[in-house]
Every structure is written in C-alpha cells, then in structure tokens.
Design an enzyme around this catalytic site. Structure first.
Site: not given
Ligand code: 13P
Length: 251
Positions: A11, A13, A97, A99, A169, A175, A213, A234-235
C-alpha cells in the site's frame, strides 16, 4: 500448512509521482519472477494506476486501488467508482483502511456499501479491520474487530462473485514501528477465522493478511503463524529491496 496462496500487498498510500511509481513497479516486476508461490499486489495512488498497470502488463503482479466510492457513476466530485478502477486495470481494492476511517469519516456502514459495490464490479476487496491502542488497552480488541466484521460484511455471503481478503491492521502498529507480536496477531487472526464462516457461511478460502510495520526482519515470523496468510505492507513497500525481501519470506 495452509492451502491458501499467500498474498503480499504493498500500500503506497500518498506516495510516488508517476516517474517514481513506474520505476518502483518495474523493479518489483523484475524481482518477482520464476515460479512464484506468492500473490503480489501493488496499490499505488489513483494518479499512478494506469502507469503502474502498464508496467505490470505481462507480469504476475496485480494492481489494487487504495479506496473506492460505491456508486458506479454520477455527480460525486472527487470520487472514483469501482467500475473506473476495473477499467484502469485493478484486480483488487483496499476498503476500510484505518486511515480512511480516521481522516475521511469512513464508517462500518460506508465500508459495507463499498465492499458490495467492489464485489459487484468484479473487484476483490481487501477489507481492513483493526483496533486503536485505547481499544486494545481497554480489552476491547475482539469486540471492536467483531463489530467491524459484522457491520462491514452485513448482507454478504460466502459465495461472493470475487474472492474477499481480510486485513487485520492494528491501528497502533501502523507506521509506528510497533509490530504486533506473532502471538497477538495470531489471536486476532484466529478470531477472524472463526467469525468469517459464522457471518458468511463457507469462508475457508478467505485470506487474512496482517498489516502494521511489517519489515523484512519480522515478516517471516509473522508468516509462520497458522492463520496469517500474508501481509499488507506500507512503508516497507516503498522500496523494492525491502518489499522483495518480504515477498521472498512469504514464499
Ligand atoms: P506500515 O507498514 O507503514 O505500518 O503501514 C501499514 C499499512 O497501513 C498498510 O495498509
């Protein structure tokens, strides 16, 4: 041993210009060759969907969007419909999600509308659930996740037109560098695994991903848990080397 094919989704983002998206997608496709035992999905921002789709053409890597609206078309300024995502080359779409829930007013009810619309348009939703740190500390994790599942999946049955994917999640792990331990994760995944057939009927094929993470360092131990069928990253999906290592650990 699970019979479900592991799924690793990146993802991105709100990251990557077109040039950056093209380069990252190309590097990932080059790294994902041979007899892959993992399904790989990339979720770039809307602006980069068609650019990434072109890069993925001829590769086994699949395209996802990060959100959708539920109406097929109309006067909904700024919104993108499932049909448009399908048309842009998406196979998957992330729905619910945290967010989106936190910053954009997503509720279990809008998640439900989006899941139904995505499935009806022939997309596979990656349906996200997870608790906040306050909810976990209050001992409410399973209650919160249970309600997200019940309300999000209301009116759906196990014979969905496209396969559904669930992503657990924990909000406090996204994050932050705080990963849920394999034990914490497995507890919630096992709960979801029991809940899904109660809500949908047959649900053995539904993959349950972990997100929060995920890194090359922790992915192998998470993937060893019985009810973890992959990761929503994510990251660590923003660089090809770390994302490819996570894919390799899942295979
Ligand atoms: P991180 O891997 O950056 O923690 O993000 C997870 C996420 O929200 C994937 O959708």
């Amino acid at each position: 041993m699970t019979k479900r094919l592991p799924l690793i989704a990146g993802n991105w983002k709100m990251h990557k210009t077109l040039g950056e998206a093209r380069a990252l997608a190309r590097e990932i496709c080059q790294g994902v060759t041979g007899d892959l035992k993992v399904e790989v999905v990339l979720a770039p921002p809307y602006t980069a969907l068609t650019t990434v789709a072109a890069e993925l053409s001829g590769s086994p890597v699949k395209l996802a969007a990060q959100d959708t609206f539920w109406e097929p078309q109309g006067a909904f300024t700024g919104a993108i419909s499932p049909l448009m995502l399908k048309d842009a080359g998406c196979r998957y779409v992330i729905v619910g999600h945290s967010e989106r829930r936190q910053h954009f007013g997503e509720t279990n009810q809008t998640v439900n509308l989006k899941l139904k619309a995505a499935l009806a348009a022939g997309l596979c939703p990656i349906f996200c659930v997870g608790e906040t740190i306050a909810e976990r500390q209050a001992g409410q994790t399973l209650k919160v996740v249970g309600r997200q599942l019940i309300e999000g999946l209301a009116g759906l049955t196990g014979d969905t037109p496209e396969p559904l994917v669930v992503a657990y999640e924990p909000v406090w792990a996204i994050g932050t560098g705080l990963t849920a331990t394999p034990d914490q994760t497995q507890e919630v995944h096992a709960f979801i695994r029991v809940k899904l057939p109660e809500l949908l009927g047959a649900a053995d094929d539904i993959r349950i991903l972990y997100g929060g993470s995920v890194t090359p360092e922790n992915s192998a131990s998470l993937m060893r848990e019985a009810d973890i069928d992959g990761a929503l990253v994510g990251g660590a999906s923003l660089k090809s080397d770390s994302f490819l290592k996570i894919i390799a650990a899942a295979g």
